[in-house]
Design a protein around this motif. Structure first.
Motif, PDB file in Angstrom:
ATOM      1  N   LEU A   1      29.646  46.995  46.970  1.00 48.63           N
ATOM      2  CA  LEU A   1      30.027  46.446  45.663  1.00 48.63           C
ATOM      3  C   LEU A   1      30.591  45.060  45.906  1.00 48.63           C
ATOM      4  O   LEU A   1      31.557  44.900  46.656  1.00 48.63           O
ATOM      5  N   HIS A   2      29.972  44.073  45.305  1.00 43.36           N
ATOM      6  CA  HIS A   2      30.416  42.684  45.443  1.00 43.36           C
ATOM      7  C   HIS A   2      30.951  42.206  44.102  1.00 43.36           C
ATOM      8  O   HIS A   2      30.306  42.401  43.064  1.00 43.36           O
ATOM      9  N   ILE A   3      32.138  41.623  44.135  1.00 49.28           N
ATOM     10  CA  ILE A   3      32.728  41.068  42.916  1.00 49.28           C
ATOM     11  C   ILE A   3      32.835  39.556  43.078  1.00 49.28           C
ATOM     12  O   ILE A   3      33.397  39.061  44.071  1.00 49.28           O
ATOM     13  N   THR A   4      32.285  38.850  42.123  1.00 48.87           N
ATOM     14  CA  THR A   4      32.326  37.392  42.132  1.00 48.87           C
ATOM     15  C   THR A   4      33.483  36.917  41.256  1.00 48.87           C
ATOM     16  O   THR A   4      33.672  37.436  40.151  1.00 48.87           O
ATOM     17  N   ALA A   5      34.219  35.930  41.764  1.00 52.91           N
ATOM     18  CA  ALA A   5      35.315  35.324  40.977  1.00 52.91           C
ATOM     19  C   ALA A   5      36.237  36.388  40.394  1.00 52.91           C
ATOM     20  O   ALA A   5      36.355  36.527  39.172  1.00 52.91           O
ATOM     21  N   ALA A   6      36.868  37.131  41.286  1.00 55.10           N
ATOM     22  CA  ALA A   6      37.702  38.265  40.864  1.00 55.10           C
ATOM     23  C   ALA A   6      38.788  37.836  39.882  1.00 55.10           C
ATOM     24  O   ALA A   6      39.335  36.720  39.962  1.00 55.10           O
ATOM     25  N   GLN A   7      39.077  38.744  38.963  1.00 52.70           N
ATOM     26  CA  GLN A   7      40.105  38.506  37.955  1.00 52.70           C
ATOM     27  C   GLN A   7      41.145  39.619  38.025  1.00 52.70           C
ATOM     28  O   GLN A   7      40.839  40.723  38.513  1.00 52.70           O
ATOM     29  N   PRO A   8      42.353  39.367  37.541  1.00 56.07           N
ATOM     30  CA  PRO A   8      43.383  40.421  37.590  1.00 56.07           C
ATOM     31  C   PRO A   8      42.935  41.732  36.947  1.00 56.07           C
ATOM     32  O   PRO A   8      43.335  42.807  37.370  1.00 56.07           O
ATOM     33  N   GLY A   9      42.074  41.650  35.953  1.00 53.22           N
ATOM     34  CA  GLY A   9      41.555  42.857  35.306  1.00 53.22           C
ATOM     35  C   GLY A   9      40.669  43.702  36.203  1.00 53.22           C
ATOM     36  O   GLY A   9      40.355  44.848  35.862  1.00 53.22           O
ATOM     37  N   ASP A  10      40.259  43.155  37.351  1.00 53.71           N
ATOM     38  CA  ASP A  10      39.448  43.925  38.312  1.00 53.71           C
ATOM     39  C   ASP A  10      40.324  44.811  39.186  1.00 53.71           C
ATOM     40  O   ASP A  10      39.801  45.644  39.941  1.00 53.71           O
ATOM     41  N   THR A  11      41.632  44.629  39.110  1.00 55.79           N
ATOM     42  CA  THR A  11      42.553  45.440  39.919  1.00 55.79           C
ATOM     43  C   THR A  11      42.351  46.916  39.631  1.00 55.79           C
ATOM     44  O   THR A  11      42.218  47.326  38.479  1.00 55.79           O
ATOM     45  N   GLY A  12      42.300  47.701  40.698  1.00 54.51           N
ATOM     46  CA  GLY A  12      42.133  49.137  40.538  1.00 54.51           C
ATOM     47  C   GLY A  12      41.656  49.778  41.825  1.00 54.51           C
ATOM     48  O   GLY A  12      41.519  49.120  42.856  1.00 54.51           O
ATOM     49  N   LEU A  13      41.404  51.063  41.747  1.00 52.67           N
ATOM     50  CA  LEU A  13      40.889  51.836  42.878  1.00 52.67           C
ATOM     51  C   LEU A  13      39.390  52.014  42.677  1.00 52.67           C
ATOM     52  O   LEU A  13      38.957  52.540  41.649  1.00 52.67           O
ATOM     53  N   TYR A  14      38.598  51.552  43.634  1.00 56.96           N
ATOM     54  CA  TYR A  14      37.149  51.656  43.539  1.00 56.96           C
ATOM     55  C   TYR A  14      36.692  52.826  44.411  1.00 56.96           C
ATOM     56  O   TYR A  14      36.942  52.860  45.618  1.00 56.96           O
ATOM     57  N   LEU A  15      36.004  53.735  43.776  1.00 56.57           N
ATOM     58  CA  LEU A  15      35.587  54.975  44.433  1.00 56.57           C
ATOM     59  C   LEU A  15      34.070  55.076  44.439  1.00 56.57           C
ATOM     60  O   LEU A  15      33.428  54.816  43.425  1.00 56.57           O
ATOM     61  N   CYS A  16      33.509  55.445  45.586  1.00 57.20           N
ATOM     62  CA  CYS A  16      32.103  55.813  45.589  1.00 57.20           C
ATOM     63  C   CYS A  16      32.013  57.328  45.679  1.00 57.20           C
ATOM     64  O   CYS A  16      32.944  57.994  46.170  1.00 57.20           O
TER      65      CYS A  16
END
Lengths: 113, 111
Positions: B74-89
């Motif tokens: 998972l690639h995130i471009t130009a991360a923002q504070p709203g992307d904060t969290g736990l990413y689970l596969c």
């Protein structure tokens, strides 16, 4: 208009007590689940019901008993609560093939003191 | 039971930076899902990948399934504070209703 709703959101209780957590989904899904998330955020399946029939029953102490009165509801009853039962419990539902994924409730944080 | 390894376990970056998180296994998956969980909430499905080599985009998020269907990123471009969290596969076996989750990557995006 919540899709999967759990109650209560928080539950603080003493060791040895019996408690229940309720879950309801209004999505028309045929399968419901209980997951436990520990303090390290690891999500582990406990039970699953499909059309009111138990289909997954992982290694869980028999103090935990799920009940599904109909396919929109799956409740979790816990007897003789222990300190190690403290965790966040999530209810989820799915419809058919898992390509559509699960829809989770917002969790019940259980604290046993 | 297949084992899912997610890395890194924790990631703290500044707003505007790019990042990639990984989900790996030694076994082949029939499909793989990514979820994001915010504090006090349940995980929310972001995407399902099924075909080896598949790439899916969701705004600034790009998901890739490995050619051999053993890994995903998972690639995130130009991360923002709203992307904060736990990413689970998570994966499910063919014909199975059960999802098995990795331990997650906890992402913090600092304003």
């Amino acid at each position: 208009d919540t899709a999967v709703s759990q109650t209560p959101k928080y539950l603080v209780t003493q060791m040895g007590n019996d408690k229940s957590i309720k879950c309801e989904q209004n999505l028309g899904h045929d399968t419901m689940y209980w997951y436990k998330q520990d303090s390290k955020k690891f999500l582990k399946i406990m039970f699953s019901y499909n059309n009111k029939e138990l289909i997954i029953n992982e290694t869980v102490p028999n103090r935990f008993s799920p009940k599904s009165p109909d396919k929109a509801h799956l409740n979790l009853h816990i007897n003789s609560l222990e300190l190690g039962d403290s965790a966040v419990y999530f209810c989820a539902s799915s419809h058919g093939a898992l390509d559509y994924g699960y829809t989770f409730g917002s969790g019940t944080r259980l604290t046993v003191v | 039971t297949q084992l899912l390894e997610q890395s890194p376990q924790f990631l703290s970056i500044q707003e505007g930076e790019n990042l990639t998180v990984y989900c790996n296994s030694s076994s082949v998956f029939s499909s793989l899902q990514w979820y994001r969980q915010e504090p006090g909430e349940g995980p929310v499905l972001l995407v399902t990948v099924v075909t080896g080599g598949e790439v899916k985009k969701l705004k600034r998020l790009t998901f890739q399934f490995g050619d051999a269907r053993k890994d995903s990123s998972l690639h995130i471009t130009a991360a923002q504070p709203g992307d904060t969290g736990l990413y689970l596969c998570a994966y499910s076996g063919a014909g199975s209703y059960q999802l098995t989750f990795g331990k997650g990557t906890k992402l913090s995006v600092i304003p």
